[in-house]
Design a protein around this motif. Sequence first.
Motif, short mmCIF file in Angstrom:
data_model
loop_
_atom_site.label_atom_id
_atom_site.label_comp_id
_atom_site.label_asym_id
_atom_site.label_seq_id
_atom_site.Cartn_x
_atom_site.Cartn_y
_atom_site.Cartn_z
N GLY A 86 0.69 -1.35 -0.03
CA GLY A 86 0.03 -0.04 0.12
C GLY A 86 0.67 1.12 0.03
O GLY A 86 0.36 2.35 0.45
N LEU A 87 2.15 1.29 -0.31
CA LEU A 87 2.86 2.50 -0.67
C LEU A 87 3.48 2.66 -1.93
O LEU A 87 3.65 1.70 -2.60
N GLU A 135 -6.86 17.17 -3.69
CA GLU A 135 -7.83 16.36 -4.05
C GLU A 135 -7.86 14.68 -4.27
O GLU A 135 -8.49 14.01 -3.82
N VAL A 136 -6.57 14.49 -4.96
CA VAL A 136 -6.46 13.14 -5.05
C VAL A 136 -5.75 12.35 -3.84
O VAL A 136 -5.66 11.16 -4.12
N THR A 137 -5.36 13.04 -2.88
CA THR A 137 -4.85 12.31 -1.75
C THR A 137 -5.82 12.40 -0.45
O THR A 137 -5.33 12.04 0.42
N VAL A 138 -7.04 12.79 -0.60
CA VAL A 138 -8.12 12.71 0.23
C VAL A 138 -8.05 11.19 0.81
O VAL A 138 -8.23 10.42 -0.11
N GLY A 139 -8.14 11.21 2.24
CA GLY A 139 -8.28 9.78 2.89
C GLY A 139 -6.83 9.20 2.90
O GLY A 139 -6.94 8.10 3.34
N LYS A 140 -5.76 9.49 2.17
CA LYS A 140 -4.29 8.86 2.31
C LYS A 140 -3.57 9.66 3.16
O LYS A 140 -3.72 10.90 3.46
N THR A 141 -2.43 9.11 3.31
CA THR A 141 -1.28 9.61 3.85
C THR A 141 -0.33 9.99 2.73
O THR A 141 0.11 9.28 2.02
N LEU A 142 0.25 11.21 2.83
CA LEU A 142 1.04 11.82 2.01
C LEU A 142 2.35 12.41 2.73
O LEU A 142 2.49 13.05 3.49
N LEU A 143 3.41 11.89 1.96
CA LEU A 143 4.85 12.47 2.35
C LEU A 143 5.31 12.74 1.31
O LEU A 143 5.41 12.52 0.02
N THR A 144 5.73 14.31 1.24
CA THR A 144 6.25 15.00 0.01
C THR A 144 7.47 15.69 0.44
O THR A 144 7.59 16.45 1.46
N VAL A 145 8.45 15.37 -0.44
CA VAL A 145 9.70 16.41 -0.53
C VAL A 145 9.64 17.50 -1.30
O VAL A 145 9.31 17.59 -2.41
N SER A 189 -2.51 3.56 -0.21
CA SER A 189 -2.94 4.17 1.27
C SER A 189 -1.77 5.29 1.60
O SER A 189 -2.26 6.29 2.36
N VAL A 190 -0.68 4.97 1.08
CA VAL A 190 0.41 6.04 1.55
C VAL A 190 1.05 6.38 0.36
O VAL A 190 1.57 5.78 -0.51
N VAL A 191 1.25 7.67 0.12
CA VAL A 191 1.95 8.39 -1.02
C VAL A 191 3.02 9.13 -0.82
O VAL A 191 2.98 10.12 -0.09
#
Length: 265
Positions: free
Chosen positions: A89-90, A201-211, A176-178
């Motif tokens: 799920g990543l 919008e596209v990460t609603v309900g997901k966990t987001l990590l961004t650099v 589920s994790v992006v």
Amino acid sequence: MSQGSVSSKSEWAVELDDVRKSFGKTEIIRGANLKVKEGERVAIIGPNGAGKSTLFNLISGRFGLSSGQIRLHGDRIDGLRPFEISRKGLARSFQVSNLFSKLSVFENIRCAVLWSMGYRYVFWKFLSDLHDANDRAEEVMKMIKLDKKRDIAAVNLTYAEQRALEVGVTIAGGASVVLLDEPTAGMSKSETSRFIQLIREVTVGKTLLTVEHDMGVVFGLADKIAVLVYGEVIAFDTPDAVRANPRVQEAYLGSVLADQQAAGH
């Protein structure tokens, strides 16, 4: 566990416990600790050479750890290969474009969908008959607002559209994790503004990590900010708390904000 499913073992989507990575005698990640809750949007910031991309490569399995542990939804993933972590799920994007340039928007997304659904090459099956995969690809195209560019080759899209397609490919499997690595790099101010909204919008309900290096993007997108300096997380808090943190200002943030203000950003 199928891709995109969430374990009930832990409230944490991603956990880093004393993570270390050395290349030869050079230690890049020096005991990083981080706990990200389900559904949080976290920006990882820090000076060049701080180890941000290395950290992403460790989480996604491209690099192996020298020591420490990484957990996804409570389950250890350090030592797993990238495709095994993906199936848990990543999903992640890269700084450099990772698209099939000669394939259309639809075909690029469908490739990602097919793999996530477990389809492999079988000569007696026609792709047009795989209705579940095709429907999912159409759904993702609408999410990233490229449905009107359905049959256009990726190479003929604008730069911003290519970045949007990369996000579509990243989320196509329902992870589920992006992880997004510098998603707005090279974009104009107006393109960046629209892209931030798309990511939301596209990460609603997901966990987001961004650099991300653009502080406007960081403060506009993240629920929390992790500051990585010399391979260590020196702060992890809300944007306002990080902005006011004297240690962060001294180590990184003050000079970055001053540089961006001088450049007119």
